[in-house]
Motif scaffolding. Structure first.
Motif, PDB file in Angstrom:
ATOM      1  N   GLN A  51      -8.206 -16.770 -17.271  1.00 48.32           N
ATOM      2  CA  GLN A  51      -7.726 -15.357 -16.504  1.00 48.32           C
ATOM      3  C   GLN A  51      -7.760 -15.092 -15.315  1.00 48.32           C
ATOM      4  O   GLN A  51      -8.115 -15.985 -14.187  1.00 48.32           O
ATOM      5  CB  GLN A  51      -9.845 -14.905 -16.645  1.00 48.32           C
ATOM      6  CG  GLN A  51     -10.008 -13.278 -15.852  1.00 48.32           C
ATOM      7  CD  GLN A  51     -11.138 -12.806 -15.694  1.00 48.32           C
ATOM      8  OE1 GLN A  51     -12.116 -14.075 -15.062  1.00 48.32           O
ATOM      9  NE2 GLN A  51     -11.501 -11.897 -15.809  1.00 48.32           N
ATOM     10  N   PHE A  52      -6.023 -14.712 -15.029  1.00 49.36           N
ATOM     11  CA  PHE A  52      -5.515 -14.642 -14.071  1.00 49.36           C
ATOM     12  C   PHE A  52      -5.252 -12.408 -13.537  1.00 49.36           C
ATOM     13  O   PHE A  52      -4.941 -12.319 -14.567  1.00 49.36           O
ATOM     14  CB  PHE A  52      -3.958 -15.080 -14.620  1.00 49.36           C
ATOM     15  CG  PHE A  52      -3.411 -14.558 -13.601  1.00 49.36           C
ATOM     16  CD1 PHE A  52      -2.912 -14.826 -12.229  1.00 49.36           C
ATOM     17  CD2 PHE A  52      -1.925 -13.490 -13.633  1.00 49.36           C
ATOM     18  CE1 PHE A  52      -1.624 -14.952 -11.375  1.00 49.36           C
ATOM     19  CE2 PHE A  52      -0.998 -13.337 -13.201  1.00 49.36           C
ATOM     20  CZ  PHE A  52      -1.481 -13.990 -11.665  1.00 49.36           C
ATOM     21  N   VAL A  53      -5.920 -12.460 -12.397  1.00 50.73           N
ATOM     22  CA  VAL A  53      -5.473 -10.747 -12.070  1.00 50.73           C
ATOM     23  C   VAL A  53      -4.671 -10.355 -10.852  1.00 50.73           C
ATOM     24  O   VAL A  53      -4.555 -11.503  -9.915  1.00 50.73           O
ATOM     25  CB  VAL A  53      -7.294 -10.490 -11.507  1.00 50.73           C
ATOM     26  CG1 VAL A  53      -7.560  -9.166 -11.464  1.00 50.73           C
ATOM     27  CG2 VAL A  53      -8.767 -11.146 -12.460  1.00 50.73           C
ATOM     28  N   THR A  54      -4.397 -10.011 -11.345  1.00 47.38           N
ATOM     29  CA  THR A  54      -2.768  -9.264 -10.096  1.00 47.38           C
ATOM     30  C   THR A  54      -4.131  -8.183  -9.280  1.00 47.38           C
ATOM     31  O   THR A  54      -3.987  -6.909  -9.422  1.00 47.38           O
ATOM     32  CB  THR A  54      -2.139  -8.848 -10.640  1.00 47.38           C
ATOM     33  OG1 THR A  54      -1.905  -7.564 -11.366  1.00 47.38           O
ATOM     34  CG2 THR A  54      -0.729  -9.887 -11.240  1.00 47.38           C
ATOM     35  N   HIS A  55      -4.233  -8.354  -8.236  1.00 43.68           N
ATOM     36  CA  HIS A  55      -5.099  -7.334  -7.285  1.00 43.68           C
ATOM     37  C   HIS A  55      -3.725  -6.037  -6.463  1.00 43.68           C
ATOM     38  O   HIS A  55      -2.532  -7.214  -5.947  1.00 43.68           O
ATOM     39  CB  HIS A  55      -5.934  -7.536  -6.091  1.00 43.68           C
ATOM     40  CG  HIS A  55      -7.270  -8.458  -7.141  1.00 43.68           C
ATOM     41  ND1 HIS A  55      -8.539  -7.378  -7.280  1.00 43.68           N
ATOM     42  CD2 HIS A  55      -7.431  -9.009  -7.761  1.00 43.68           C
ATOM     43  CE1 HIS A  55      -9.066  -8.180  -8.028  1.00 43.68           C
ATOM     44  NE2 HIS A  55      -8.795  -8.873  -8.695  1.00 43.68           N
ATOM     45  N   LEU A  56      -3.374  -5.163  -6.719  1.00 41.65           N
ATOM     46  CA  LEU A  56      -3.424  -4.240  -5.252  1.00 41.65           C
ATOM     47  C   LEU A  56      -3.532  -4.140  -4.265  1.00 41.65           C
ATOM     48  O   LEU A  56      -4.718  -4.723  -3.676  1.00 41.65           O
ATOM     49  CB  LEU A  56      -2.952  -2.659  -5.804  1.00 41.65           C
ATOM     50  CG  LEU A  56      -2.109  -1.680  -5.678  1.00 41.65           C
ATOM     51  CD1 LEU A  56      -0.976  -2.481  -5.315  1.00 41.65           C
ATOM     52  CD2 LEU A  56      -2.342  -0.335  -5.937  1.00 41.65           C
ATOM     53  N   ALA A  57      -2.413  -4.638  -3.096  1.00 39.19           N
ATOM     54  CA  ALA A  57      -3.211  -5.284  -2.152  1.00 39.19           C
ATOM     55  C   ALA A  57      -2.109  -5.573  -1.156  1.00 39.19           C
ATOM     56  O   ALA A  57      -1.465  -6.362  -0.977  1.00 39.19           O
ATOM     57  CB  ALA A  57      -3.467  -6.890  -1.685  1.00 39.19           C
ATOM     58  N   SER A  58      -1.804  -3.927  -0.770  1.00 43.96           N
ATOM     59  CA  SER A  58      -0.291  -3.419  -0.445  1.00 43.96           C
ATOM     60  C   SER A  58      -0.226  -4.388   1.306  1.00 43.96           C
ATOM     61  O   SER A  58       0.820  -4.093   1.906  1.00 43.96           O
ATOM     62  CB  SER A  58      -0.571  -1.749  -0.054  1.00 43.96           C
ATOM     63  OG  SER A  58      -1.546  -1.873   0.854  1.00 43.96           O
ATOM     64  N   ASP A  59      -1.064  -4.713   1.593  1.00 38.09           N
ATOM     65  CA  ASP A  59      -1.118  -4.980   3.486  1.00 38.09           C
ATOM     66  C   ASP A  59      -0.723  -6.768   3.014  1.00 38.09           C
ATOM     67  O   ASP A  59      -0.558  -6.899   4.254  1.00 38.09           O
ATOM     68  CB  ASP A  59      -2.348  -5.031   4.165  1.00 38.09           C
ATOM     69  CG  ASP A  59      -3.858  -5.519   3.145  1.00 38.09           C
ATOM     70  OD1 ASP A  59      -3.658  -5.710   2.114  1.00 38.09           O
ATOM     71  OD2 ASP A  59      -4.239  -5.883   3.779  1.00 38.09           O
ATOM     72  N   ALA A  60      -0.485  -7.690   2.070  1.00 34.91           N
ATOM     73  CA  ALA A  60      -0.405  -8.752   1.971  1.00 34.91           C
ATOM     74  C   ALA A  60       0.895  -9.321   1.334  1.00 34.91           C
ATOM     75  O   ALA A  60       1.270  -8.282   0.658  1.00 34.91           O
ATOM     76  CB  ALA A  60      -1.636  -9.550   0.991  1.00 34.91           C
TER      77      ALA A  60
END
Length: 140
Positions: free
Chosen positions: A47-56
């Protein structure tokens, strides 16, 4: 013997559409659940997840391996040799810019392995490997 546990890994991305093009289109991963802020991917059963994190921002550290600067941190998979070469060709066909081109390391030694490094559109570093003898993954 029981199967090894699967892992869960989440990484930041700054553009979910770009993540979908790369992970779904280029790598060919099946998309699972998703929201406006994250997407689950089937990374060869993990299980691989891409999380929206515009500040990263992308990680910027490197370590020297075989005289090459490789990105740290990085993640990836140990594949069978044929799967490694199919993935390498898929990446080449998609015009992927490699950090380290598919390369054979330790030729003729117990830990003989193919390796390649690349970045996703958000700058997350990935490494894929294939050992000639999977029983030698931890060989010294």
């Amino acid at each position: 013997m029981t199967a090894p546990p699967t892992f869960h890994l989440a990484v930041p991305v700054d553009d979910l559409a770009a993540a979908r093009r790369f992970y779904g289109g280029v790598l060919g991963l099946a998309e699972g659940r998703s929201t406006d802020h994250w997407v689950d991917w089937d990374l060869w059963g993990h299980q691989f997840v891409t999380h929206l994190a515009s500040d990263a921002g992308p990680a910027t550290g490197t370590s020297t391996v075989d005289g090459r600067a490789v990105p740290v941190p990085h993640f990836g998979l140990l594949l069978e040799t044929d799967a490694f070469h199919r993935l390498a060709q898929r990446l080449r066909d998609a015009g992927t810019a490699f950090v380290v081109e598919p390369t054979l390391r330790f030729a003729g030694e117990p830990a003989e392995q193919w390796t390649m490094f690349l970045l996703d559109p958000a700058g997350n570093a990935l490494e894929f490997k294939a050992f000639a003898d999977p029983d030698q993954v931890f060989a010294r």
